[in-house]
Write an enzyme that holds these catalytic residues in place. Structure first.
Site, short mmCIF file in Angstrom:
data_model
loop_
_atom_site.label_atom_id
_atom_site.label_comp_id
_atom_site.label_asym_id
_atom_site.label_seq_id
_atom_site.Cartn_x
_atom_site.Cartn_y
_atom_site.Cartn_z
N TYR A 1 -7.66 14.13 1.69
CA TYR A 1 -6.88 15.02 0.83
C TYR A 1 -7.79 15.68 -0.21
O TYR A 1 -9.00 15.49 -0.19
CB TYR A 1 -5.70 14.24 0.22
N SER B 1 0.85 -1.19 0.00
CA SER B 1 0.00 0.00 0.00
C SER B 1 0.89 1.25 0.00
O SER B 1 1.97 1.24 0.59
CB SER B 1 -0.86 -0.04 1.26
N PRO B 2 0.46 2.31 -0.65
CA PRO B 2 1.30 3.51 -0.68
C PRO B 2 1.64 4.02 0.72
O PRO B 2 0.75 4.09 1.58
CB PRO B 2 0.46 4.54 -1.45
#
Ligand SMILES: Cc1cc2nc3c(=O)[nH]c(=O)nc-3n(C[C@H](O)[C@H](O)[C@H](O)COP(=O)(O)O)c2cc1C
Length: 354
Positions: free
Chosen positions: A181, A22-23
């Site tokens: 975000y 996962s990032p």
């Protein structure tokens, strides 16, 4: 063969297994550049056998970064080191992916080990932008509400970043539209108070994400899969919920999204997350069943048996892991051993196989 180690072809790209790194932001760049830290960090997880490694939220512009130390892909000079990293990953049989990101009102903040909070312009910070001029928290910067020209710039920045990512050798592109975000700030009624075509109805709140998606898709070669990390739930009254996630998933599916990476949270300070093993799986499996699109699940998945049962039950197509990969870059090699899978090990490490 276990499901976890069965390959998956998406568009023209085949992942050798279903395990995805996962990032994870490393907050270790200067002026957005990848460096040897990233080469070793990402390279070891490729040696460790992950099928797909999605590198950290990468700023599509300098002001899109969470912190001044975030990785970026806003200029051609960034391509060189990234190309070296993707080439090494490929040599190890891993597919290299990148998460393209804009932090919106959560930008210009300190790295986690300095306690987050605003970084002033004098200290190398900048003026963040967002759908509305409301700060994330008292110690965060107050953003400017984006005007039409600002919105067009964001869309263009994502497109140019995607073009550079392809030049750098990435074979999976992910748009970050979660974790509070910028794109998530537009999606959720809790953070989007706009009165124009980008605020109000679900359709209007989804508009920026869809415009970004369309522009990115337009510049991608046809064999390259496009993922979107979407929010499953805001964990807050009156916010984005799993039904919204399904509605968005249907639209993204119709626009040609390949995989939805369903996550949650991060939008507002007063969120009440209830975390436990695979706690975000219900959001992903709902999207998979009700929107009929491939999904990835993430969140407190920590062992091979757990990951395998998620796939066998048909609840997700890919398993993403973050913190377990910080504890063990070789998680896939270990998982293969536990599931008695005879996978190829790096020849240098073969003596560890038995
Ligand atoms: C060090 C660290 C950095 C992270 N950076 C990102 C990021 O760049 N982009 C993102 O979407 N999620 C990021 N996350 C969230 C993870 O990708 C993942 O969704 C979350 O940690 C839950 O998975 P886990 O329980 O396997 O850790 C980060 C998590 C950690 C621990």
């Amino acid at each position: 063969m276990s499901k976890l180690f069965s390959p998956l072809t998406i568009k023209g790209i085949t992942l050798k297994n279903r395990i995805v790194v996962s990032p994870m932001c490393q907050y270790s760049s200067i002026d957005g550049f990848a460096n040897d830290w990233h080469f070793v960090h990402l390279g070891s997880r490729a040696v460790g056998g992950a099928g797909l490694i999605i590198i950290e939220a990468t700023g599509v512009s300098p002001e899109a970064r969470i912190s001044p130390e975030d990785m970026g892909i806003w200029k051609d000079e960034h391509i060189g080191k990234l190309s070296q990293i993707t080439a090494f990953m490929k040599q190890q049989g891993a597919v290299a992916g990148i998460q393209l990101a804009h932090a919106g009102r959560k930008a210009s903040t300190n790295v986690p080990w300095l306690g987050r909070g605003a970084v002033s312009v004098a200290d190398g910070g900048w003026q963040p932008v967002a759908p509305a001029a409301t700060a994330y928290a008292d110690n965060y910067p107050k953003p400017l509400a984006l005007d039409d020209a600002g919105i067009q710039k964001v869309i263009g920045d994502f497109r140019a970043a995607a073009e550079r990512a392809i030049k750098a050798g990435f074979e999976v592109i992910e748009i970050h539209a979660s974790h509070g975000y910028l794109l998530h700030q537009f999606l959720s009624p809790l953070t989007n108070h706009r009165k124009d075509a980008y605020g109000g109805s679900f359709e209007n709140r989804s508009r920026l994400l869809l415009q970004v998606f369309e522009e990115v898709k337009r510049v991608l070669p046809h064999d390259i899969p496009l993922f979107v990390r979407i929010p499953g739930y805001d964990w807050a009254e009156g916010g984005w919920n799993p039904e919204d996630a399904v509605a968005l998933a249907r639209v993204l599916r119709d626009h040609g999204a390949d995989v939805l990476d369903v996550s949650s949270g991060g939008l507002v300070e007063h969120q009440k997350i209830v975390a436990g093993p695979a706690y975000q799986l219900p959001f992903a499996s709902k999207v998979k069943r009700e929107a009929g699109i491939m999904v990835s699940t993430v969140g407190l998945i920590t062992n091979a048996a757990q990951a395998e049962s998620i796939l066998v039950n048909g609840d997700a197509d890919l398993i993403m892991m973050a913190r377990e990969f910080l504890r063990d870059p070789y998680f896939p090699l270990r998982a293969a051993h536990e599931l008695k899978e005879n996978i190829a090990w790096p020849k240098q490490y073969e003596r560890g196989k038995f």
